[in-house]
Design an enzyme around this catalytic site. Structure first.
Site: not given
Length: 456
Positions: A265-266, A268-270, A313, A388
């Protein structure tokens, strides 16, 4: 909305209050804060100073919505219903009440400018009402604040069900966790170790008038937030903005050169880019939304890193055709959708848009993701589960249930992996003692981590 006269161009505070009220009204009606702000920027194109003021007022009014709503109900003789311009009036009064407390030395200016802004609503019919409400707020200051301190929602500025869940899960820490959720979030940088050391970058920041504290060998906590344009080398990929708590994901995943890695579930790519900064791996990054996957691509380009990005997905991972019949992965990062209860100071609308019943929905999705990803993890491989969230149902209890379903899984200890991590015990789940629960602190947001290994 009724007929409005334009706010005088030079009247920045009245303009900001009115625009912030439009944003707050939309959020109260159920719209995402980021979406509401984006619509405001597009519609009004405010100047940079006005934009900052609008954002501060909107965020502040929503952070302390429980308090502002409490005070406003006591200041109004007759409650405002949802008809006509009254929702906008209510939102503007909430923004003004926030500013009165945030800027005590400037209260009279706040009242005057708020009344001027209200004059633009509903042909000016609410001006006298707004003036009376706000001036009574000043006259009744001590009594109102004492009443707010005695009311749990007004005092803690969170919904009742949220307060109850944290009190049960963190009996020794729940009040400080709630208080942290009402503060301004820190701005933390992740220095790209492929381009230099954090200690050297701190000196470069200092030379540019930006103060920073070294948190570890790659993380810097800024003394105060700055625009990314001021960060040396940001657009050249030397540094990224990423919360210190979020930076632990790539470290805890235990990646090594040559491994095959899935970031499930990548966006925004951080975390994707951090993994690639730490090791030369073959990485597949997935996200279910095209627009969000595009942000992963943008971050990869800025940092000069390579990964395969696919819109999919992750619960359907077994059906994804990567040309290799989905070869097992050595490492999987499962940064799953969650309540985001650990990052509410960055997204204050979450506190008021979430419902208690939503947590069960998130837990169901998390369970589906974990079970699907487990099938494509290589024997001996490791999967890092990450949220989170602060709620046990999404964290320790979720891991307990997973271990019960999968006899070939074991939970590896993480609690001692990070020195001074501000980890606190969470009273839910037998696996909780092996996991890492970070609560919001001055240095980082709230995150939960569990490292799972598949037995050969």
């Amino acid at each position: 909305m009724g007929h409005q006269r334009p706010v005088p161009a030079g009247d920045a505070l009245a303009f900001a209050l009115l625009r912030a009220a439009e944003v707050v009204r939309q959020v109260i009606a159920g719209r995402n804060l980021d979406t509401a702000l984006a619509a405001c920027w597009q519609l009004h194109a405010p100047l940079p100073a006005q934009r900052g003021a609008i954002q501060d007022l909107a965020y502040g009014a929503l952070r302390q919505y429980g308090r502002g709503d409490f005070l406003l109900d006591r200041l109004l003789r007759t409650p405002l219903d949802d008809s006509g311009d009254k929702p906008l009036l209510r939102a503007l009064l909430l923004a003004a009440l926030y500013r009165i407390e945030a800027r005590p030395a400037d209260v009279h200016t706040t009242v005057d400018q708020a009344v001027d802004a209200v004059a633009q609503i509903g042909r000016g019919q609410f001006k006298a009402l707004a003036n009376a409400v706000l001036r009574n707020r000043l006259r009744q200051d001590a009594a109102l604040l004492a009443a707010a301190a005695a009311d749990p929602v007004a005092r803690h500025q969170h919904p009742p069900w949220w307060i109850d869940k944290l009190r049960l899960a963190y009996p020794a820490h729940w009040q400080e966790i709630l208080a942290s959720g009402n503060t301004h979030p820190p701005m933390t940088l992740r220095v790209n170790r492929r381009h230099g050391k954090a200690a050297d970058y701190r000196e470069e920041l200092a030379a540019n008038g930006i103060g920073a504290t070294l948190l570890d060998d790659a993380a810097l906590l800024l003394a105060r937030p700055v625009a990314v344009e001021r960060l040396p080398g940001f657009f050249d990929g030397r540094v990224s903005v990423q919360d210190w708590g979020a930076q632990q994901a790539a470290r805890l995943l235990d990646v090594h050169d040559g491994q095959r890695v899935l970031d499930a579930c990548a966006a925004p790519g951080g975390k994707t880019t951090h993994i690639l900064e730490l090791a030369d791996v073959e990485l597949l990054a997935l996200d279910a939304e095209t627009s969000r996957a595009a942000r992963i691509e943008e971050n990869l380009r800025r940092l000069g890193l390579q990964a395969r990005v696919q819109v999919a997905d992750c619960r359907q991972i077994a059906r994804i055709d990567d040309g290799q019949n989905v070869r097992p992965f050595d490492r999987i990062l499962a940064d799953v959708p969650c309540s985001a209860s650990g990052v509410v100071r960055r997204h204050p609308d979450i506190k008021w848009l979430r419902r208690e019943k939503d947590i069960a929905g998130f837990a169901r999705t998390q369970r589906e993701i974990l079970d699907a990803l487990w099938h494509v993890l290589a024997p001996g491989g490791k999967m890092l589960y990450c949220t989170c969230s602060l709620f046990p149902q999404e964290n320790g209890a979720q891991i307990d249930a997973f271990l019960h379903r999968h006899a070939d899984a074991r939970c590896l200890p993480l609690a001692q992996k990070i020195v001074d991590a501000a980890s606190v015990p969470c009273h839910a789940g037998s696996a909780a003692s092996l996991c890492l629960q970070l609560t919001p602190q001055a240095e980082h947001d709230g995150f939960f981590y569990a490292l799972l290994q598949k037995q050969p």
